[in-house]
Motif scaffolding. Sequence first.
Motif: not given
Lengths: 333, 274
Positions: B5-8, B236-239, B260-263, B266-269
Amino acid sequence: MTVVTAEPAVSTDPTASTDSAASTETRAAREVYRDVLVELLGRDERHVCLDSDTGLFSATAWGDAAPRYLNLGIAEQNLMGVAAGLARSGRVPFVNTMATFAATRALEAVKLDIAWNNLPVRIVATHGGLSAGHLGSTHHALEDLGVMRMLPNMTVLVPADGPATETLVRSCAELPGPVYLRLGRGATPDLAPGAEPVRIGLAQRLRRGTDVTLIATGPHPVLTAVGTAEELARTGIDVAVLNMHTVKPLDREAIVEAATRTRGIVTVEEHWAAGGLGSAVAEVVADLGVACPVRRVAVADRFAAGTGGHRHLLARNGISGAAVTEHVRRLLA
Amino acid sequence: MSDDHARTARELVVRMCANPEGGHLGGSMSMVEILVTLYRDVLRIDPKRPQAPDRDILLLSKGHGAIGLYAVLAERGFFPEELLAGYGTPDSVFTAHPNPAVPGVEMPTGSLGHGLPLGVGFALAARLDGRDRRCFVVLGDGELQEGSVWEAAMAAGAQGLDRLVAIVDRNGLQISGDTEETMGLEPLGDRWRSFGWTVLDVDGHDPDQLRSALSRVPHTPGRPTVLLARTVKGRGLPYIEGQARSHYVRLTERGHRRARAAVLRGERPRTETT
């Protein structure tokens, strides 16, 4: 103004008007309002009274309605937001503060939270115009009518005496949108008995006349207009008087009639000349495209500082029969 | 709630930021888990009946986060996600601050410092009505610099509104940079406590912590509750995470693909914890 006043020797109530000796037979509009509101809250479960430490209300006066009297302290921005939340939940809040705090300090909350959402909040503002007297420019409200009439959805009401206050408070309770009701501070005499009752949106015709039309709003301006019209009549000048207790929505038909059937309009108000009733009337006349001069008796473009009571400040700032007479004579010259 | 849900919601946010008008990216991303948890697990709401009289109330006081709210409302089914393509286009209902014409949006907000006074009004009305309704107000931390917030905090404390919940998206950044360097808010918990509130400290990106705290409302009888939700701006966007420049972003087509690719990864910094 022809009413002679005597200053009371001692006043221990800092909010009591020093001008109230003018009319022992009348009561201050805010006291009339207070009593009507207590009755309305007792009758209608939807009504809520929101106070901001005005000192106007006694918490014990509400009886069974006491839970619906909420004193939220000296915090006017919050007050307006709270009123919007209550109104959005189906309540009809009567919000109480001084005119200048409603119109300037809390303006953004009035604009965004109340007016934009077209919510049935009744903003009841005391100390309108110069009625705060020697409390000074911090407490004078000379911008409120202009500010409030600019806001979409807002109805702007200015009763000129106690009976009109009662009528307008009762009738605005039924309006679906927001209302700004401007009251003064001290007592003023009732208008002549027998005048037709005020109705929101319709100018009250106090005098018929063919030469010039005086359009006034608020207790002292209306009394000034009526008194001056009577004096002018004795010199053969026939002046009509309209009590424009509803500044918005403005009674355009009454203004059209004034602009087309008399030779000019003189507006009288306790407000800066910019933005208030005079501006509103001039806008209607300009929209009509008729050649009708409009003269404004109002406070000039300055802060009405200085000591003195309400009447003194009115006279010092040109809200006077002499000013009205001068304008009428120039229009007819 | 699942991470899906969060990713969407994040996907929808970055898609809106790829509109020519751009959008408030950072502050929308930082509160995604807060809103998703509220709308999925906490709020008594029905997307098919957004005006149901017995619903809970959610006010987004930090109204610049509108695209975050729109994304979560769409994800939750208040309206079709496809409609969000209208964001930023002429005559769209999706303005950059919450528009009450959008199903699920309770009040127009965005001039800061309005949400909590409104929330006090909703909470007072619920109490007068004898309703069990709860009112949740999501505030930005920079927004706490507005005086009206503290007028309302004082009123809520004085009135004992225990069904009023404030959630501060404590990402530590405002347009100028660090909130503590701009006009410091700490000790933030003590400030709320001094106004009569119960203060809960949570990781604002941890659905479990959020759910656990929010399920305990009313937390203390006679006291409103505030969640200080520690978050990362631009999450959600590490950069771009944790940077003030994430506040408002217009994504190019390439930038959108990258975001979109980063989201989706779903990396979890790491979230800073104290």
